[in-house]
Design a protein around this motif. Structure first.
Motif, PDB file in Angstrom:
ATOM      1  N   LEU A  61       0.818  -1.205   0.000  1.00  0.00           N
ATOM      2  CA  LEU A  61       0.000   0.000   0.000  1.00  0.00           C
ATOM      3  C   LEU A  61       0.853   1.256   0.000  1.00  0.00           C
ATOM      4  N   SER A  62       1.932   1.260   0.770  1.00  0.00           N
ATOM      5  CA  SER A  62       2.792   2.441   0.833  1.00  0.00           C
ATOM      6  C   SER A  62       3.367   2.783  -0.533  1.00  0.00           C
ATOM      7  N   GLU A 113       0.536   4.224  -2.642  1.00  0.00           N
ATOM      8  CA  GLU A 113       0.216   5.601  -2.228  1.00  0.00           C
ATOM      9  C   GLU A 113       1.274   6.576  -2.715  1.00  0.00           C
ATOM     10  N   ASP A 114       2.526   6.166  -2.678  1.00  0.00           N
ATOM     11  CA  ASP A 114       3.599   7.040  -3.156  1.00  0.00           C
ATOM     12  C   ASP A 114       3.446   7.311  -4.648  1.00  0.00           C
ATOM     13  N   ARG A 143       0.803   9.894  -5.096  1.00  0.00           N
ATOM     14  CA  ARG A 143       1.312  11.239  -4.775  1.00  0.00           C
ATOM     15  C   ARG A 143       2.130  11.804  -5.929  1.00  0.00           C
ATOM     16  N   LEU A 180      -5.900   1.308  -1.827  1.00  0.00           N
ATOM     17  CA  LEU A 180      -6.109   2.678  -2.309  1.00  0.00           C
ATOM     18  C   LEU A 180      -7.582   3.070  -2.293  1.00  0.00           C
ATOM     19  N   SER A 210      -7.781   4.532   1.213  1.00  0.00           N
ATOM     20  CA  SER A 210      -6.588   5.154   1.785  1.00  0.00           C
ATOM     21  C   SER A 210      -6.866   6.585   2.241  1.00  0.00           C
ATOM     22  N   GLN A 229      -4.282   8.546   2.678  1.00  0.00           N
ATOM     23  CA  GLN A 229      -3.045   9.220   2.286  1.00  0.00           C
ATOM     24  C   GLN A 229      -3.107   9.789   0.866  1.00  0.00           C
ATOM     25  N   ILE A 230      -4.278   9.760   0.277  1.00  0.00           N
ATOM     26  CA  ILE A 230      -4.456  10.331  -1.064  1.00  0.00           C
ATOM     27  C   ILE A 230      -4.537  11.847  -0.940  1.00  0.00           C
TER      28      ILE A 230
END
Length: 375
Positions: A217-218, A221-222, A225, A251, A254, A256-257
């Motif tokens: 997931l990290s 997410e990156d 971004r 995602l 998430s 972190q979007i």
């Protein structure tokens, strides 16, 4: 009352007795078209004092934006990944056949291929408007070769590539030969050097999709971004959901979007590749990002019908999954994927079971179901 020809000499077409999909709901009103664009009837009546030159009775049909398929590997005996001197003819054949399924625009898609195939095929696939000759071509979708060997699926492992570290632009041009007619690139974000590649593709206006990947997931997410905005055939050819690390699937929910960013996802809603329960989970978790795909032998209209049955979503949501959402993904929703005033008059007429009755591009009828086909 005479038409105000100081505005345009072009004829005005009025579609009546229909339910129009506009502003996320079906509305009983007429649709007005001139010069391939949707007209605002208030401006037409009050500013121009104009009238319809032609009227089309839709017989109570649903009028929805034309379907947009962003991942189509071929069909009707044509494989877009086969290098030949007749690629354009193959694209044209598929484009013409798509009209009967309500598709008005599409992205011919190439799977992982040797470099010489990209160099041979890509120059022959031109972005072009649709019409009686067939659905419009929005650009090529390149699915690979920068993907994971562990999730290659049917992609030939011998032609998979990694980024060399010598510069993302150089790697991309070396493999593809050019990006002028490319709309989407699917890559695996866990590959070393993928972030500069995402940056470079976005700088060139290419949509970046995540797929055929073992990314956590990290890493996913990156990539978002950095500008990735799509997931290629969600659930297929990626790590399965796990509660400790849901991978790319994470995602959907998430936190972190970046604010204002929507991650879209395609699903093969053919009743075979993706279980109906998975379709329901994805839709209920993230309905705004859904885009149905005919990534199998299933046609786009069949996928729309199956998606509605499987998820229990509304007619409006099912239709927007095949029109508005792919247009938003590609950044063309100001002109396609809606029936807003000023948008392109690409639309489809459907019955209550979402069977295609007729297809229009730029306000012109390009396909209609015959009496024999109805039987």
């Amino acid at each position: 009352m005479p038409s105000n020809k100081s505005v345009s000499e072009a004829p005005i077409t009025q579609l009546l007795n229909c339910r129009i999909l506009r502003d996320h709901r079906l509305q009983r009103e007429d649709l007005w078209v001139r010069e391939g664009k949707i007209l605002d009837p208030e401006k037409l009546f009050f500013d121009e004092q104009a009238y319809a030159d032609e009227r089309v009775d839709c017989g109570g049909a649903i009028v929805a934006p034309g379907f947009i398929d962003v991942q189509l590997n071929g069909g009707y005996g044509v494989d877009f990944s086969q290098a030949s001197d007749h690629v354009g003819a193959g694209v044209s054949l598929v484009a013409r056949k798509l009209l009967e399924h309500g598709v008005t625009s599409f992205c011919p898609t190439l799977v992982t291929s040797p470099t010489h195939v990209y160099h041979k095929v890509l120059p022959q696939v031109k972005v072009q408007d649709g019409g009686r000759h067939g659905a419009g071509v929005l650009g090529v979708h390149l699915e690979g070769p920068f993907i994971s060997a562990k999730k290659k699926g049917a992609h030939p492992e011998g032609f998979l590539r990694t980024f060399s570290g010598g510069g993302a632009a150089a790697d991309l041009i070396d493999v593809y030969g050019g990006l002028d007619n490319v709309a989407v690139v699917t890559l695996a974000p866990e590959l070393e050097g993928s972030q500069p590649a995402v940056d470079e593709l976005r700088r060139r206006g290419v949509t970046v999709s995540l797929g055929h990947s073992v990314a956590n997931l990290s890493q996913a997410e990156d990539a978002v971004r950095h500008g990735a905005s799509f997931i290629t055939h969600l659930f297929n050819a990626m790590l399965p959901f796990h509660h400790r690390d849901p991978g790319i699937v994470g995602l959907l929910t998430s936190d972190q979007i970046p604010p204002g960013r929507v991650v879209f996802y395609g699903m093969i809603a053919d009743g075979i590749h993706t279980n109906p329960a998975a379709l329901r989970i994805a839709h209920r978790a993230h309905p705004a990002g859904t885009q149905t795909l005919s990534g199998s032998i299933a046609t786009m209209d069949a996928c729309v019908r199956h998606f509605k049955r499987a998820t229990g979503c509304s007619v409006e949501e099912a239709l927007e999954a095949a029109s508005l959402h792919p247009a938003q993904l590609l950044g063309i929703s100001e002109r396609k994927g809606t029936l807003d005033f000023g948008s392109h008059a690409d639309f489809v007429l459907l019955d209550d079971e979402l069977n295609v009755e007729a297809t229009f591009i730029s306000g012109q009828e390009v396909w209609r179901k015959t009496t024999q086909e109805q039987q």
